[in-house]
Design a protein around this motif. Structure first.
Motif, PDB file in Angstrom:
ATOM      1  N   GLY A  16       5.076  44.974  11.602  1.00 24.21           N
ATOM      2  CA  GLY A  16       5.813  43.758  11.276  1.00 24.21           C
ATOM      3  C   GLY A  16       6.810  43.983  10.150  1.00 24.21           C
ATOM      4  O   GLY A  16       6.941  45.079   9.602  1.00 24.21           O
ATOM      5  N   ILE A  18       6.846  42.886   7.016  1.00 24.97           N
ATOM      6  CA  ILE A  18       6.253  43.247   5.731  1.00 24.97           C
ATOM      7  C   ILE A  18       5.727  44.674   5.772  1.00 24.97           C
ATOM      8  O   ILE A  18       5.957  45.469   4.857  1.00 24.97           O
ATOM      9  CB  ILE A  18       5.119  42.266   5.369  1.00 24.97           C
ATOM     10  N   ASP A  73       0.442  39.050   7.733  1.00 24.98           N
ATOM     11  CA  ASP A  73       1.708  38.701   8.372  1.00 24.98           C
ATOM     12  C   ASP A  73       1.475  37.536   9.334  1.00 24.98           C
ATOM     13  O   ASP A  73       0.753  37.681  10.319  1.00 24.98           O
ATOM     14  CB  ASP A  73       2.240  39.919   9.140  1.00 24.98           C
ATOM     15  N   LYS A  76       1.976  37.963  13.262  1.00 23.99           N
ATOM     16  CA  LYS A  76       1.177  38.897  14.049  1.00 23.99           C
ATOM     17  C   LYS A  76      -0.171  38.288  14.395  1.00 23.99           C
ATOM     18  O   LYS A  76      -0.851  37.729  13.548  1.00 23.99           O
ATOM     19  CB  LYS A  76       0.971  40.206  13.274  1.00 23.99           C
ATOM     20  N   ARG A 141       7.053  34.226   3.212  1.00 22.69           N
ATOM     21  CA  ARG A 141       6.568  34.058   4.572  1.00 22.69           C
ATOM     22  C   ARG A 141       5.925  32.690   4.676  1.00 22.69           C
ATOM     23  O   ARG A 141       5.359  32.186   3.710  1.00 22.69           O
ATOM     24  CB  ARG A 141       5.569  35.147   4.947  1.00 22.69           C
TER      25      ARG A 141
END
Length: 309
Positions: A16, A18, A73, A76, A141
């Protein structure tokens, strides 16, 4: 470097946004270990197959780790169906990280700041003994609620958090949970218990067979393997589990279903099974809040009960 060797650093995935950013920043100077259910494309990392939501997987991944980097994340997902708020997902994963780091004597946890849940995440991580450091740069995020999506495995993950009366133990909550199921549909639902086997029944048919995993169950966690029943598909490599977990230092319990594979069609699951389970858990949540309210009233605490929204 530490004592002439590269620091061994754990990341939870590098596919991802991050994870890729952290990989680019760290891989030249550190020995990277990646915890993921799927093998990563990078050749200069050690891949550990595992699930961040499964405590035993995280403990295994933290063997010989110097620094564990924590982030979750929100884009995900590891299951086809994820029935959980991002807040509850993050709380469970952070608790796994804190418990595992303490158990494996990890030197430090580095938390990647930038989530709405930063304060709660840090409280959970710091409730254990491993020192926690926060990054100076925040990676923004936004939490998400994910339900049905494409995935490599046709499984379900459900994570729900319940507030409990202060006097209740995990054992009492677990017993109350099964009693609730037994009476949720009078005359139709039932739970039969034979030592460590629990049979959740509907219309006298075994819908789910649970087997208590005694080696992993204690005052903080109760683990049940999904061992059979008409509503479960059983695969030896991916045994589904039902977990009850007391969150350290709180009056909260997580109830989690991991790697459950329904035996019926996904249409049946989406239209009937999942909504029915969600409704029964919503009613159970209200019941637990009332139990907590009543205990506080008996103890002389004056609070006004308001249903959770």
């Amino acid at each position: 470097m530490s004592g002439g060797r590269m620091m061994r650093v754990l990341l939870t995935g590098v596919s991802g946004y991050i994870g890729k950013h952290l990989y680019e920043s760290l891989h030249m100077e550190h020995d990277l270990v990646v915890l993921s259910q799927y093998k990563q494309a990078y050749e200069d990392v050690s891949w550990m197959r595992g699930d961040i939501f499964a405590l035993e997987d995280v403990i295994t991944a933290m063997k010989d780790i110097d620094i564990a980097v924590y982030f979750l994340d929100p884009t995900k997902r590891s299951s086809k169906t994820m029935e959980a708020s991002y807040n509850d997902m993050n709380a469970l994963a952070a608790d796994n990280y804190g418990r595992a780091a303490e158990a494996m004597n990890v030197k430090e946890i580095i938390y990647v700041a930038g989530a709405v849940e930063d304060d709660e995440t840090l409280r959970i991580l710091r409730s254990y003994q491993t020192p926690v450091r926060v990054t100076h740069t925040a990676i923004r995020r936004k939490g998400m609620l994910a339900r049905f999506q494409s995935a490599r495995r046709d499984d379900v993950r459900i994570i729900r958090r319940f507030k409990i009366p202060a006097s209740w133990t995990l054992e009492k909550f677990t017993a109350h949970y099964f009693d609730y199921y037994k009476n949720v549909l009078p005359g139709l639902s039932n739970v039969e218990i034979d030592e460590n086997s629990y049979y959740l029944q509907g219309a006298k048919r075994d819908l789910i067979h649970l087997k208590r995993r005694t080696a992993l169950s204690n005052n903080d966690r109760q683990i049940f393997d999904i061992a059979g029943g008409e509503l479960a598909t059983i695969r030896h490599q991916h045994t589904g589990t039902l977990e009850f977990r007391r969150m350290l230092g709180t009056e909260e319990i997580m109830v989690c279903i991991h790697r459950y594979e329904p035996s019926k069609s996904w249409l049946f699951y989406q239209l009937l099974q999942a909504p029915f389970h969600a409704l029964t858990m919503r009613i159970f949540e209200v019941e637990m809040r009332i139990e907590k309210f009543n205990e506080e009233q008996r103890n002389g605490q004056t609070k006004t009960y308001t249903p959770h929204r």
